[in-house]
Design a protein around this motif. Sequence first.
Motif, PDB file in Angstrom:
ATOM      1  N   PHE A  69      65.659 101.387  46.638  1.00 13.68           N
ATOM      2  CA  PHE A  69      64.727 100.531  45.909  1.00 13.68           C
ATOM      3  C   PHE A  69      63.290 100.993  46.125  1.00 13.68           C
ATOM      4  N   LEU A  70      62.875 101.192  47.366  1.00 11.74           N
ATOM      5  CA  LEU A  70      61.501 101.579  47.653  1.00 11.74           C
ATOM      6  C   LEU A  70      61.144 102.902  46.983  1.00 11.74           C
ATOM      7  N   GLU A  71      62.096 103.809  46.936  1.00 13.81           N
ATOM      8  CA  GLU A  71      61.831 105.123  46.344  1.00 13.81           C
ATOM      9  C   GLU A  71      61.826 105.098  44.825  1.00 13.81           C
ATOM     10  N   GLU A  72      62.747 104.345  44.240  1.00  8.75           N
ATOM     11  CA  GLU A  72      62.962 104.406  42.802  1.00  8.75           C
ATOM     12  C   GLU A  72      62.230 103.308  42.025  1.00  8.75           C
ATOM     13  N   ALA A  73      61.795 102.261  42.707  1.00  9.28           N
ATOM     14  CA  ALA A  73      61.259 101.088  42.013  1.00  9.28           C
ATOM     15  C   ALA A  73      60.038 101.369  41.159  1.00  9.28           C
ATOM     16  N   PRO A  74      59.044 102.164  41.612  1.00 10.00           N
ATOM     17  CA  PRO A  74      57.864 102.343  40.756  1.00 10.00           C
ATOM     18  C   PRO A  74      58.180 102.897  39.373  1.00 10.00           C
ATOM     19  N   ALA A  75      59.053 103.895  39.298  1.00 10.04           N
ATOM     20  CA  ALA A  75      59.404 104.465  38.000  1.00 10.04           C
ATOM     21  C   ALA A  75      60.190 103.465  37.158  1.00 10.04           C
ATOM     22  N   ALA A  76      61.122 102.755  37.783  1.00 13.46           N
ATOM     23  CA  ALA A  76      61.925 101.776  37.047  1.00 13.46           C
ATOM     24  C   ALA A  76      61.056 100.625  36.559  1.00 13.46           C
ATOM     25  N   TRP A  77      60.107 100.224  37.355  1.00 14.20           N
ATOM     26  CA  TRP A  77      59.178  99.149  36.979  1.00 14.20           C
ATOM     27  C   TRP A  77      58.326  99.570  35.781  1.00 14.20           C
ATOM     28  N   ALA A  78      57.754 100.763  35.866  1.00 16.55           N
ATOM     29  CA  ALA A  78      56.910 101.265  34.778  1.00 16.55           C
ATOM     30  C   ALA A  78      57.694 101.397  33.478  1.00 16.55           C
ATOM     31  N   ALA A  79      58.982 101.758  33.593  1.00 13.57           N
ATOM     32  CA  ALA A  79      59.818 101.958  32.408  1.00 13.57           C
ATOM     33  C   ALA A  79      60.061 100.658  31.643  1.00 13.57           C
ATOM     34  N   TRP A 111      64.853  90.664  45.539  1.00  9.92           N
ATOM     35  CA  TRP A 111      65.843  90.806  46.610  1.00  9.92           C
ATOM     36  C   TRP A 111      65.234  91.512  47.825  1.00  9.92           C
ATOM     37  N   HIS A 112      64.432  92.525  47.570  1.00  8.32           N
ATOM     38  CA  HIS A 112      63.926  93.385  48.655  1.00  8.32           C
ATOM     39  C   HIS A 112      62.477  93.106  49.056  1.00  8.32           C
ATOM     40  N   MET A 113      61.849  92.081  48.493  1.00 15.12           N
ATOM     41  CA  MET A 113      60.459  91.762  48.835  1.00 15.12           C
ATOM     42  C   MET A 113      60.383  90.291  49.207  1.00 15.12           C
ATOM     43  N   ALA A 114      60.017  90.003  50.442  1.00 14.92           N
ATOM     44  CA  ALA A 114      60.047  88.636  50.939  1.00 14.92           C
ATOM     45  C   ALA A 114      58.945  87.768  50.359  1.00 14.92           C
ATOM     46  N   ASP A 115      57.835  88.399  49.951  1.00 13.66           N
ATOM     47  CA  ASP A 115      56.668  87.634  49.531  1.00 13.66           C
ATOM     48  C   ASP A 115      55.797  88.500  48.629  1.00 13.66           C
ATOM     49  N   GLY A 166      57.846  92.894  53.407  1.00 11.12           N
ATOM     50  CA  GLY A 166      57.112  91.633  53.467  1.00 11.12           C
ATOM     51  C   GLY A 166      55.846  91.790  54.284  1.00 11.12           C
ATOM     52  N   GLY A 167      54.839  90.967  54.001  1.00 16.14           N
ATOM     53  CA  GLY A 167      53.652  90.908  54.830  1.00 16.14           C
ATOM     54  C   GLY A 167      52.978  92.241  55.076  1.00 16.14           C
ATOM     55  N   PHE A 168      52.701  93.002  54.027  1.00 15.47           N
ATOM     56  CA  PHE A 168      52.047  94.322  54.105  1.00 15.47           C
ATOM     57  C   PHE A 168      52.983  95.425  54.593  1.00 15.47           C
ATOM     58  N   CYS A 169      54.242  95.112  54.910  1.00 17.81           N
ATOM     59  CA  CYS A 169      55.134  96.049  55.608  1.00 17.81           C
ATOM     60  C   CYS A 169      56.325  96.451  54.727  1.00 17.81           C
TER      61      CYS A 169
END
Length: 339
Positions: A69-79, A111-115, A166-169
């Motif tokens: 998710f962390l690796e692929e999310a930016p491209a999937a989000w932009a798409a 799912w993968h981001m608490a806040d 979460g929380g900057f992390c």
Amino acid sequence: MKAYYDPQHSLHHPQFFLVRGERRDSTEVPERAAVFHEALKQAGHEILAPRRFGRDPVAAVHSGDCLRFLEEAPAAWAALGETSAEIVANVHPNRYEAGGYPESIVGRAGWHMADTACPIGPNTFEAALAAANVALSAADAVLGGERAAYALCRPPGHHAYADMAGGFCFLNNAAIAAQYLRKRVGPVAILDVDVHHGNGNQGIFWQRGDVLTVSIHADPANFYPFFWGHAGERGGGEGEGANLNLPLPLGAGDEDFLTALEVAAEALRAFQPKALIVALGLDASEQDPLKGLAITTSGFARIGAAIDSLGFPSVLVQEGGYLSPALGPNLAAVLGAFD
């Protein structure tokens, strides 16, 4: 002291920060690392580039789904089109009721981001991997015989769970270093002195008795992360009794913190770790913009001296601590106590 630093931290520059429903500028900015770096130079510490450890030490702590998710999310989000420059989740599951892992990037973000305090930009994952390598390099230095080493990690990590930012992390640098050392030297402890509870550390090692997690922090009854960090949380299963939380009243100062640190020290001495990870938050400062506790610069020197007096080989992993005139002096005060 040997200190490790990677300029790739600047690839991550979050813009979105939501405070009481109001959008503000994030306090977790690249300038933090510049202040820390300058403080290291002024104090004469040896600043070294980290080596690359590959994905295995990170994957030993974080789930495959989370790393993908962390690796692929930016491209999937932009798409998706018509999206923000950063990923900010707008829906979060109740995991006790969730029926399955979502296919949509919007669902996976929740799912993968608490806040909302961990917005993901195009290069956040690269910066987070660099921070993990910094922590691992400091751990390697201690394995090589250094009494203590400092990891200038940015982004920080102690709020990141095995599968949730979460929380900057994003990646839990302290936990990654702890697991790396655990495989090589035996039982390890994490002592978290950040103003916020180290909920990611606690969650990752909750069921384990071979890693002691201790956190001194502002009482979560009225402070982030709110849901975790209470005194009654002691670990579960084989980890029961291997988690110690020492919450302090908001605004507590040097003496209250040092009293709690004596309790933490007693637990650490009883556990006798082969190595100690110090999750070094400096946001307990009386001058920190997040205003949870009120530790002075001389108080930080006493905290550093108390930790050093324990005598455990120590990896100091940078967590919080935000821009104020005291930020650099506070780091110098802690590290100076180890000289």
